[in-house]
Design a protein around this motif. Sequence first.
Motif, short mmCIF file in Angstrom:
data_model
loop_
_atom_site.label_atom_id
_atom_site.label_comp_id
_atom_site.label_asym_id
_atom_site.label_seq_id
_atom_site.Cartn_x
_atom_site.Cartn_y
_atom_site.Cartn_z
N PHE A 82 -5.62 5.29 -9.76
CA PHE A 82 -5.50 4.33 -10.86
C PHE A 82 -4.53 3.22 -10.50
CE2 PHE A 82 -6.77 8.21 -13.04
CZ PHE A 82 -7.81 7.76 -13.80
N GLY A 83 -4.63 2.13 -11.21
CA GLY A 83 -3.64 1.06 -11.05
C GLY A 83 -4.21 -0.34 -11.07
N ALA A 84 -5.37 -0.55 -10.46
CA ALA A 84 -5.90 -1.91 -10.37
C ALA A 84 -6.38 -2.44 -11.71
CB ALA A 84 -7.03 -1.98 -9.35
N ASN A 85 -6.79 -1.55 -12.60
CA ASN A 85 -7.13 -1.98 -13.95
C ASN A 85 -5.90 -2.02 -14.84
OD1 ASN A 85 -9.88 -2.32 -13.40
ND2 ASN A 85 -10.28 -0.16 -13.74
N ASP A 86 -5.01 -1.05 -14.67
CA ASP A 86 -3.76 -1.02 -15.43
C ASP A 86 -2.96 -2.29 -15.22
OD1 ASP A 86 -3.03 2.24 -16.18
OD2 ASP A 86 -4.60 1.83 -14.72
N CYS A 87 -2.96 -2.81 -13.98
CA CYS A 87 -2.12 -3.96 -13.65
C CYS A 87 -2.74 -5.30 -14.03
CB CYS A 87 -1.76 -3.96 -12.16
SG CYS A 87 -3.07 -4.54 -11.05
N ALA A 88 -3.88 -5.29 -14.69
CA ALA A 88 -4.45 -6.54 -15.19
C ALA A 88 -3.43 -7.24 -16.10
CB ALA A 88 -5.74 -6.26 -15.96
N THR A 128 -2.65 4.59 -4.63
CA THR A 128 -2.20 3.37 -5.29
C THR A 128 -3.32 2.33 -5.34
OG1 THR A 128 -1.50 2.05 -3.37
CG2 THR A 128 0.03 3.77 -4.14
N PRO A 129 -3.17 1.34 -6.20
CA PRO A 129 -4.13 0.23 -6.13
C PRO A 129 -3.99 -0.49 -4.79
CG PRO A 129 -2.28 -0.33 -7.54
CD PRO A 129 -2.15 1.13 -7.24
N PRO A 130 -5.06 -1.05 -4.28
CA PRO A 130 -4.97 -1.87 -3.08
C PRO A 130 -4.44 -3.26 -3.45
CG PRO A 130 -7.20 -1.85 -3.86
CD PRO A 130 -6.43 -0.95 -4.78
N PRO A 131 -4.19 -4.10 -2.47
CA PRO A 131 -3.76 -5.47 -2.79
C PRO A 131 -4.89 -6.28 -3.42
CG PRO A 131 -4.10 -5.21 -0.42
CD PRO A 131 -4.22 -3.85 -1.02
#
Length: 243
Positions: A82-88, A128-131
Amino acid sequence: MDWTSVTLEYCSAPSGGAEEFSFQANGWGADIANKLARKCDVVNRGLSGYNSRWARIILPRLLSSHSSADNNNNIAAVTVFFGANDCALEDKNPQQHVPVQEYSENLKEISRLLASSGVSADRVIFITPPPVHEAAWEKECILKGCPLNRHNSAAGQYAQACVQAAGQCGADVLDLWTLMQKDGQDYTVYLSDGLHLSARGNQFVAQHLWGLLESRVADLPFILPYWGDVDAKDPESSLLCDQ
């Protein structure tokens, strides 16, 4: 006969499609499943577009569908991606955005829920989310009629929070955000549109995830005997010997 599984819990991560669709051709989930053929089942529970807040809510249902703690004891590993949607960005994409502190707590709660169902932290791998390549992703956003809704710096904050949460939980972590940018390499080759994984990105994830999985599954025997070892005159003696 015990059937071991590797459960891939990666409901959101690099923008949705990279996890739900990781079993498509050249997907990282398909690569891992191929490596583990006849050794264990690889279960995909990816849900495109989901964030850690929603996953925390539905995880008990997913775990109950796995039936029992006895079955969960046969899980070799669980990935939590998770992370790439959370970090929007909250002001650009409030539906998917989750504050970084809540994101961290959600990961810890997911680890606790897994532990309460018999999946110990040493079998959990956080990813982790990717860059994010902002220029490429902004073009995609404009085509969809919206402004740029993710920044690479924000993805990095969530990646750092993921690494810290993994350490606090006693879980392993695959830090894609750092690895893909290590030594100033061109990380854009790992992304198809600035956010989703490209073919090379899927290969990158599979390669580094396998490095964490291999020792966990190295001693797993093949499920059922090799065809040449089956007694043709009395196949039951070969095929049902573990039941």
